[in-house]
Design a protein around this motif. Structure first.
Motif, PDB file in Angstrom:
ATOM      1  N   GLN A  37      -3.934   8.004   9.668  1.00 32.49           N
ATOM      2  CA  GLN A  37      -3.933   6.996   9.086  1.00 32.49           C
ATOM      3  C   GLN A  37      -5.295   6.928   7.993  1.00 32.49           C
ATOM      4  O   GLN A  37      -5.172   6.103   6.744  1.00 32.49           O
ATOM      5  CB  GLN A  37      -3.369   5.567  10.023  1.00 32.49           C
ATOM      6  CG  GLN A  37      -2.442   6.686  11.231  1.00 32.49           C
ATOM      7  CD  GLN A  37      -2.439   5.020  12.122  1.00 32.49           C
ATOM      8  OE1 GLN A  37      -2.389   3.954  11.739  1.00 32.49           O
ATOM      9  NE2 GLN A  37      -1.647   5.947  13.411  1.00 32.49           N
TER      10      GLN A  37
ATOM     11  N   ARG B  40       0.775   4.933   0.811  1.00 28.75           N
ATOM     12  CA  ARG B  40       0.614   6.054   1.761  1.00 28.75           C
ATOM     13  C   ARG B  40       0.817   6.978   1.189  1.00 28.75           C
ATOM     14  O   ARG B  40       1.791   7.262   0.961  1.00 28.75           O
ATOM     15  CB  ARG B  40       1.249   5.325   3.194  1.00 28.75           C
ATOM     16  CG  ARG B  40       0.529   4.255   3.614  1.00 28.75           C
ATOM     17  CD  ARG B  40       0.776   3.560   4.977  1.00 28.75           C
ATOM     18  NE  ARG B  40       0.176   2.895   5.924  1.00 28.75           N
ATOM     19  CZ  ARG B  40       0.665   1.826   5.627  1.00 28.75           C
ATOM     20  NH1 ARG B  40       1.047   1.613   4.668  1.00 28.75           N
ATOM     21  NH2 ARG B  40      -0.466   0.894   6.600  1.00 28.75           N
TER      22      ARG B  40
ATOM     23  N   TRP C 126       0.852  -1.455   0.085  1.00 29.01           N
ATOM     24  CA  TRP C 126      -0.066   0.457  -0.199  1.00 29.01           C
ATOM     25  C   TRP C 126       0.406   1.180  -0.110  1.00 29.01           C
ATOM     26  O   TRP C 126       1.810   1.493   1.351  1.00 29.01           O
ATOM     27  CB  TRP C 126      -0.564   0.181   1.073  1.00 29.01           C
ATOM     28  CG  TRP C 126      -1.881  -1.041   1.552  1.00 29.01           C
ATOM     29  CD1 TRP C 126      -1.955  -2.314   1.934  1.00 29.01           C
ATOM     30  CD2 TRP C 126      -3.261  -0.935   0.268  1.00 29.01           C
ATOM     31  NE1 TRP C 126      -3.000  -2.965   1.121  1.00 29.01           N
ATOM     32  CE2 TRP C 126      -3.826  -1.917   1.152  1.00 29.01           C
ATOM     33  CE3 TRP C 126      -3.386  -0.558  -0.488  1.00 29.01           C
ATOM     34  CZ2 TRP C 126      -5.052  -3.125  -0.064  1.00 29.01           C
ATOM     35  CZ3 TRP C 126      -4.852  -0.776  -1.913  1.00 29.01           C
ATOM     36  CH2 TRP C 126      -5.235  -1.933  -0.989  1.00 29.01           C
TER      37      TRP C 126
ATOM     38  N   ALA D 237      -4.921   8.652   4.333  1.00 28.54           N
ATOM     39  CA  ALA D 237      -3.457   7.671   4.111  1.00 28.54           C
ATOM     40  C   ALA D 237      -3.198   7.145   3.308  1.00 28.54           C
ATOM     41  O   ALA D 237      -2.329   6.617   2.211  1.00 28.54           O
ATOM     42  CB  ALA D 237      -2.243   8.431   4.936  1.00 28.54           C
ATOM     43  N   LEU D 238      -4.955   5.508   3.405  1.00 29.81           N
ATOM     44  CA  LEU D 238      -4.343   4.505   2.970  1.00 29.81           C
ATOM     45  C   LEU D 238      -5.577   4.970   1.802  1.00 29.81           C
ATOM     46  O   LEU D 238      -5.226   3.567   0.653  1.00 29.81           O
ATOM     47  CB  LEU D 238      -5.374   3.436   3.834  1.00 29.81           C
ATOM     48  CG  LEU D 238      -4.442   3.098   4.798  1.00 29.81           C
ATOM     49  CD1 LEU D 238      -5.401   2.603   5.801  1.00 29.81           C
ATOM     50  CD2 LEU D 238      -3.235   2.416   4.534  1.00 29.81           C
ATOM     51  N   ASP D 239      -5.872   6.172   1.563  1.00 22.76           N
ATOM     52  CA  ASP D 239      -6.636   6.038   0.007  1.00 22.76           C
ATOM     53  C   ASP D 239      -7.560   5.839  -0.140  1.00 22.76           C
ATOM     54  O   ASP D 239      -7.545   4.789  -0.771  1.00 22.76           O
ATOM     55  CB  ASP D 239      -5.907   6.577  -1.248  1.00 22.76           C
ATOM     56  CG  ASP D 239      -6.596   7.026  -2.392  1.00 22.76           C
ATOM     57  OD1 ASP D 239      -7.556   7.615  -2.104  1.00 22.76           O
ATOM     58  OD2 ASP D 239      -5.300   7.117  -3.608  1.00 22.76           O
TER      59      ASP D 239
END
Length: 228
Positions: free
Chosen positions: A178, A155, A153, A181-183
């Motif tokens: 968080q 970020r 992944w 940030a992982l879209d």
């Protein structure tokens, strides 16, 4: 075989949009397992506090009527490459069952609840079983992980303004950072500049992505009609 929920999951994420695509990716994301009246038996939790992690068997309740196919397009592969459904953890499965390993934070026998961290379940998800995680049999050092061995992944950077920060406690802001940030955008929908809404802790978090950075545009009262 008929199965019924033994509990339901409570999460600050009230829509499947934004839910981490694997358990453990947002380690600080807290949730609560609340047992149903039929299974609110304190003695059933005896000894569970001696474990650090548990397995949850749960239901993809939002995908019950969705069409199922023998191949799927994993987000980790950009949503462009098809893989057999049994070689993935896709939510579009014939029996709509999910499996997650989560960290057990607390056991409350009085209120028949379990506090956990790192779950990839949305709010109100039905849980069908809870089993202890056993490192001596559940952990396999060096095991191959298919396409996940060659992809990870990516970020994104997340920009949170002071106006946004005032809506959440510091620990919740970190979970929000968080998660973004992982879209959370669908991988078939990668339009830079398009605004999205993600329900989080009763708020509607509006954001867009520009040049690999998530910019939070604002926070408003949640409008469930605009989820995603």
């Amino acid at each position: 075989m008929n199965i019924e929920p033994i509990a339901f999951f409570h999460s600050p994420l009230t829509s499947k949009f934004g839910v981490p695509r694997q358990s453990g990716l947002v380690s600080g994301l807290r949730g609560q397992i609340v047992f149903t009246k039929e299974y609110a038996q304190p003695e059933a939790l005896r000894g569970l506090e001696e474990y650090d992690y548990v397995w949850l068997i749960w239901g993809f309740s939002e995908n019950v009527t969705a069409r199922k196919h023998p191949t799927v397009r994993p987000p980790l592969l950009g949503g462009n490459e098809r893989v057999g459904v049994w070689a993935t953890r896709s939510p579009f499965r014939p029996n709509n069952l999910g499996l997650s390993s989560v960290r057990l934070v607390g056991v409350d026998r009085e209120h028949m609840t379990l506090e956990v961290e790192g779950a990839d379940l949305m709010d109100a998800t039905p849980i069908y079983d809870v089993k202890p995680y056993l490192a001596y049999v559940d952990s396999h050092a060096g095991a191959r992980g298919g396409f996940t061995d060659h992809h990870e992944w990516q970020r994104l950077e997340v920009v949170l303004t002071d106006e946004v920060r005032r809506h959440f406690a510091p620990e919740d802001l970190e979970v929000l950072r968080q998660t973004l940030a992982l879209d959370p955008r669908p991988h078939y929908q990668q339009d830079d500049g398009r605004e999205y809404g993600m329900p989080f802790m009763g708020k509607d978090v509006r954001f867009h992505v520009a040049g690999g950075t998530v910019v939070v545009d604002g926070v408003a009262a949640q409008d469930r009609r605009r989820d995603g």
